[in-house]
Design a protein around this motif. Sequence first.
Motif, PDB file in Angstrom:
ATOM      1  N   LEU A  10      46.657 189.767  17.682  1.00  0.00           N
ATOM      2  CA  LEU A  10      46.639 190.608  18.874  1.00  0.00           C
ATOM      3  C   LEU A  10      45.221 190.861  19.366  1.00  0.00           C
ATOM      4  CD1 LEU A  10      49.398 193.231  17.963  1.00  0.00           C
ATOM      5  CD2 LEU A  10      49.584 191.301  19.539  1.00  0.00           C
ATOM      6  N   ALA A  11      44.291 191.075  18.430  1.00  0.00           N
ATOM      7  CA  ALA A  11      42.900 191.317  18.831  1.00  0.00           C
ATOM      8  C   ALA A  11      42.313 190.088  19.520  1.00  0.00           C
ATOM      9  CB  ALA A  11      42.068 191.685  17.604  1.00  0.00           C
ATOM     10  N   THR A  12      42.657 188.893  19.024  1.00  0.00           N
ATOM     11  CA  THR A  12      42.155 187.663  19.640  1.00  0.00           C
ATOM     12  C   THR A  12      42.784 187.434  21.003  1.00  0.00           C
ATOM     13  OG1 THR A  12      41.814 186.687  17.447  1.00  0.00           O
ATOM     14  CG2 THR A  12      41.886 185.177  19.338  1.00  0.00           C
ATOM     15  N   ASP A  13      44.090 187.657  21.103  1.00  0.00           N
ATOM     16  CA  ASP A  13      44.793 187.392  22.356  1.00  0.00           C
ATOM     17  C   ASP A  13      44.394 188.346  23.466  1.00  0.00           C
ATOM     18  OD1 ASP A  13      46.090 185.347  21.107  1.00  0.00           O
ATOM     19  OD2 ASP A  13      47.935 186.466  20.725  1.00  0.00           O
ATOM     20  N   TYR A  14      44.143 189.620  23.105  1.00  0.00           N
ATOM     21  CA  TYR A  14      43.915 190.630  24.137  1.00  0.00           C
ATOM     22  C   TYR A  14      42.462 191.061  24.283  1.00  0.00           C
ATOM     23  CZ  TYR A  14      48.962 191.037  24.338  1.00  0.00           C
ATOM     24  OH  TYR A  14      50.297 190.760  24.485  1.00  0.00           O
ATOM     25  N   SER A  15      41.547 190.445  23.525  1.00  0.00           N
ATOM     26  CA  SER A  15      40.134 190.776  23.702  1.00  0.00           C
ATOM     27  C   SER A  15      39.675 190.246  25.059  1.00  0.00           C
ATOM     28  CB  SER A  15      39.298 190.154  22.578  1.00  0.00           C
ATOM     29  OG  SER A  15      39.440 188.748  22.574  1.00  0.00           O
ATOM     30  N   GLY A  16      39.030 191.100  25.829  1.00  0.00           N
ATOM     31  CA  GLY A  16      38.623 190.711  27.171  1.00  0.00           C
ATOM     32  C   GLY A  16      39.742 190.761  28.189  1.00  0.00           C
ATOM     33  N   ASP A  17      40.939 191.149  27.762  1.00  0.00           N
ATOM     34  CA  ASP A  17      42.085 191.222  28.659  1.00  0.00           C
ATOM     35  C   ASP A  17      42.140 192.609  29.300  1.00  0.00           C
ATOM     36  OD1 ASP A  17      44.754 189.572  29.170  1.00  0.00           O
ATOM     37  OD2 ASP A  17      45.294 191.701  29.051  1.00  0.00           O
ATOM     38  N   PRO A  18      42.639 192.710  30.534  1.00  0.00           N
ATOM     39  CA  PRO A  18      42.713 194.039  31.171  1.00  0.00           C
ATOM     40  C   PRO A  18      43.747 194.962  30.553  1.00  0.00           C
ATOM     41  CG  PRO A  18      43.699 192.352  32.580  1.00  0.00           C
ATOM     42  CD  PRO A  18      43.005 191.632  31.468  1.00  0.00           C
ATOM     43  N   LEU A  19      44.615 194.457  29.663  1.00  0.00           N
ATOM     44  CA  LEU A  19      45.655 195.310  29.094  1.00  0.00           C
ATOM     45  C   LEU A  19      45.097 196.495  28.316  1.00  0.00           C
ATOM     46  CD1 LEU A  19      48.643 195.838  28.627  1.00  0.00           C
ATOM     47  CD2 LEU A  19      48.551 194.306  26.655  1.00  0.00           C
ATOM     48  N   PRO A  20      44.068 196.327  27.440  1.00  0.00           N
ATOM     49  CA  PRO A  20      43.533 197.512  26.751  1.00  0.00           C
ATOM     50  C   PRO A  20      42.993 198.559  27.709  1.00  0.00           C
ATOM     51  CG  PRO A  20      42.829 195.504  25.633  1.00  0.00           C
ATOM     52  CD  PRO A  20      43.456 195.082  26.922  1.00  0.00           C
ATOM     53  N   TRP A  21      42.335 198.107  28.796  1.00  0.00           N
ATOM     54  CA  TRP A  21      41.823 199.074  29.765  1.00  0.00           C
ATOM     55  C   TRP A  21      42.981 199.770  30.481  1.00  0.00           C
ATOM     56  CZ3 TRP A  21      37.223 200.138  28.573  1.00  0.00           C
ATOM     57  CH2 TRP A  21      36.322 199.148  28.156  1.00  0.00           C
ATOM     58  N   SER A  22      44.035 199.037  30.771  1.00  0.00           N
ATOM     59  CA  SER A  22      45.209 199.657  31.395  1.00  0.00           C
ATOM     60  C   SER A  22      45.820 200.704  30.472  1.00  0.00           C
ATOM     61  CB  SER A  22      46.253 198.583  31.730  1.00  0.00           C
ATOM     62  OG  SER A  22      45.721 197.607  32.592  1.00  0.00           O
ATOM     63  N   LEU A  23      45.853 200.390  29.177  1.00  0.00           N
ATOM     64  CA  LEU A  23      46.376 201.359  28.216  1.00  0.00           C
ATOM     65  C   LEU A  23      45.500 202.606  28.176  1.00  0.00           C
ATOM     66  CD1 LEU A  23      48.444 202.050  26.050  1.00  0.00           C
ATOM     67  CD2 LEU A  23      47.009 200.857  24.382  1.00  0.00           C
ATOM     68  N   GLY A  24      44.175 202.423  28.271  1.00  0.00           N
ATOM     69  CA  GLY A  24      43.276 203.576  28.309  1.00  0.00           C
ATOM     70  C   GLY A  24      43.501 204.437  29.532  1.00  0.00           C
ATOM     71  N   ARG A  93      61.486 185.449  23.607  1.00  0.00           N
ATOM     72  CA  ARG A  93      60.746 186.233  22.614  1.00  0.00           C
ATOM     73  C   ARG A  93      60.883 187.722  22.898  1.00  0.00           C
ATOM     74  NH1 ARG A  93      55.215 183.562  20.701  1.00  0.00           N
ATOM     75  NH2 ARG A  93      55.903 184.712  18.862  1.00  0.00           N
ATOM     76  N   LEU A  94      62.107 188.124  23.087  1.00  0.00           N
ATOM     77  CA  LEU A  94      62.386 189.517  23.418  1.00  0.00           C
ATOM     78  C   LEU A  94      61.938 190.450  22.297  1.00  0.00           C
ATOM     79  CD1 LEU A  94      63.656 191.531  25.380  1.00  0.00           C
ATOM     80  CD2 LEU A  94      65.869 191.111  24.268  1.00  0.00           C
ATOM     81  N   GLY A  95      62.088 190.015  21.048  1.00  0.00           N
ATOM     82  CA  GLY A  95      61.675 190.853  19.927  1.00  0.00           C
ATOM     83  C   GLY A  95      60.193 191.151  19.937  1.00  0.00           C
ATOM     84  N   LEU A  96      59.384 190.153  20.289  1.00  0.00           N
ATOM     85  CA  LEU A  96      57.935 190.362  20.348  1.00  0.00           C
ATOM     86  C   LEU A  96      57.571 191.358  21.438  1.00  0.00           C
ATOM     87  CD1 LEU A  96      55.038 189.597  19.521  1.00  0.00           C
ATOM     88  CD2 LEU A  96      55.183 187.679  21.123  1.00  0.00           C
ATOM     89  N   PHE A  97      58.143 191.161  22.626  1.00  0.00           N
ATOM     90  CA  PHE A  97      57.862 192.078  23.729  1.00  0.00           C
ATOM     91  C   PHE A  97      58.354 193.487  23.408  1.00  0.00           C
ATOM     92  CE2 PHE A  97      57.473 188.117  26.117  1.00  0.00           C
ATOM     93  CZ  PHE A  97      56.380 188.384  26.930  1.00  0.00           C
ATOM     94  N   ALA A  98      59.535 193.578  22.787  1.00  0.00           N
ATOM     95  CA  ALA A  98      60.084 194.888  22.458  1.00  0.00           C
ATOM     96  C   ALA A  98      59.221 195.608  21.430  1.00  0.00           C
ATOM     97  CB  ALA A  98      61.513 194.734  21.940  1.00  0.00           C
ATOM     98  N   SER A  99      58.712 194.879  20.443  1.00  0.00           N
ATOM     99  CA  SER A  99      57.872 195.501  19.419  1.00  0.00           C
ATOM    100  C   SER A  99      56.586 196.052  20.019  1.00  0.00           C
ATOM    101  CB  SER A  99      57.547 194.483  18.321  1.00  0.00           C
ATOM    102  OG  SER A  99      58.718 194.005  17.706  1.00  0.00           O
ATOM    103  N   ILE A 100      55.958 195.280  20.894  1.00  0.00           N
ATOM    104  CA  ILE A 100      54.723 195.741  21.535  1.00  0.00           C
ATOM    105  C   ILE A 100      55.013 196.936  22.444  1.00  0.00           C
ATOM    106  CG2 ILE A 100      52.873 195.104  23.130  1.00  0.00           C
ATOM    107  CD1 ILE A 100      53.063 192.276  22.070  1.00  0.00           C
ATOM    108  N   ALA A 101      56.101 196.858  23.208  1.00  0.00           N
ATOM    109  CA  ALA A 101      56.450 197.957  24.111  1.00  0.00           C
ATOM    110  C   ALA A 101      56.759 199.236  23.333  1.00  0.00           C
ATOM    111  CB  ALA A 101      57.645 197.561  24.980  1.00  0.00           C
ATOM    112  N   LEU A 102      57.495 199.110  22.233  1.00  0.00           N
ATOM    113  CA  LEU A 102      57.813 200.289  21.433  1.00  0.00           C
ATOM    114  C   LEU A 102      56.554 200.876  20.791  1.00  0.00           C
ATOM    115  CD1 LEU A 102      61.146 199.205  19.690  1.00  0.00           C
ATOM    116  CD2 LEU A 102      60.846 200.901  21.505  1.00  0.00           C
ATOM    117  N   ILE A 104      53.489 200.781  22.058  1.00  0.00           N
ATOM    118  CA  ILE A 104      52.771 201.488  23.117  1.00  0.00           C
ATOM    119  C   ILE A 104      53.481 202.792  23.467  1.00  0.00           C
ATOM    120  CG2 ILE A 104      52.052 201.368  25.536  1.00  0.00           C
ATOM    121  CD1 ILE A 104      51.642 198.375  25.158  1.00  0.00           C
ATOM    122  N   ALA A 105      54.824 202.745  23.541  1.00  0.00           N
ATOM    123  CA  ALA A 105      55.592 203.953  23.851  1.00  0.00           C
ATOM    124  C   ALA A 105      55.417 205.016  22.772  1.00  0.00           C
ATOM    125  CB  ALA A 105      57.070 203.604  24.012  1.00  0.00           C
ATOM    126  N   ALA A 106      55.399 204.589  21.504  1.00  0.00           N
ATOM    127  CA  ALA A 106      55.205 205.549  20.408  1.00  0.00           C
ATOM    128  C   ALA A 106      53.814 206.185  20.489  1.00  0.00           C
ATOM    129  CB  ALA A 106      55.390 204.852  19.068  1.00  0.00           C
TER     130      ALA A 106
END
Length: 228
Positions: A10-24, A93-102, A104-106
């Motif tokens: 996850l760190a490799t895939d999302y480093s430099g990605d706008p998703l962490p900033w969106s989460l912030g 890959r619904l399980g992967l998306f669901a795990s990440i979404a849950l 973030i929601a938690a």
Amino acid sequence: MAYPLSYATLATDYSGDPLPWSLGVMALAVVTLTGASVLLRAKTYAVLRLQGMSYTAILMRDLRQTAGFWLVSFGGVVAVTLSALGLYNGCARLGLFASIALGIAAFLTLLVLGSHAAVLALVFRVGILSSLKGELPSRAATISLYVVRVPALLLALSIALSVVMAGQNVLKRQENRDVYRSVGDAVSIRLSGAFATRLDELDRKVGPWLRAADARGEIVVAGRGISR
């Protein structure tokens, strides 16, 4: 093989990605809205304190009142998310998306609960009569204000920096496109260092093409570079 939900992946895939900033940005909005909603009900809390309710009782009362809204919101978000994933990739890959979404929601849920409890404790620091007038402890309120303001400023600067870098990237791509356009119909090949142990096979497959191009008087330029 790396597990898709491992920290390294996850760190490799999302480093430099706008998703962490969106989460912030979402986390900052959650803290701000939760704190504001509690402060706007300071007089209501003062009345409840006059009726003898404790901090814990008021906090549990708020959670019970919002439980129904949370359940409805959760169902709506799940429905919208599944519809969007169905249109986007057929729910692959619904399980992967669901795990990440849950996850973030938690995280956001814990942030809401912590913010609500902290601001409610701040309201309890004020006397009941002063709270009925809507007053807040000035020092604690000022500290809370800067706790929110500093991350907001940092996020704004980081987003502005990302926009500038994206603009520079677009300009660089445009320059590269102009170079390729000026070259015309030229063809280039790039050989990876992975072929270093199979030079004989590489020479049999690529060598004739290069020698034929040279015999026709075409320019062949060979160079060694480092891919980034």
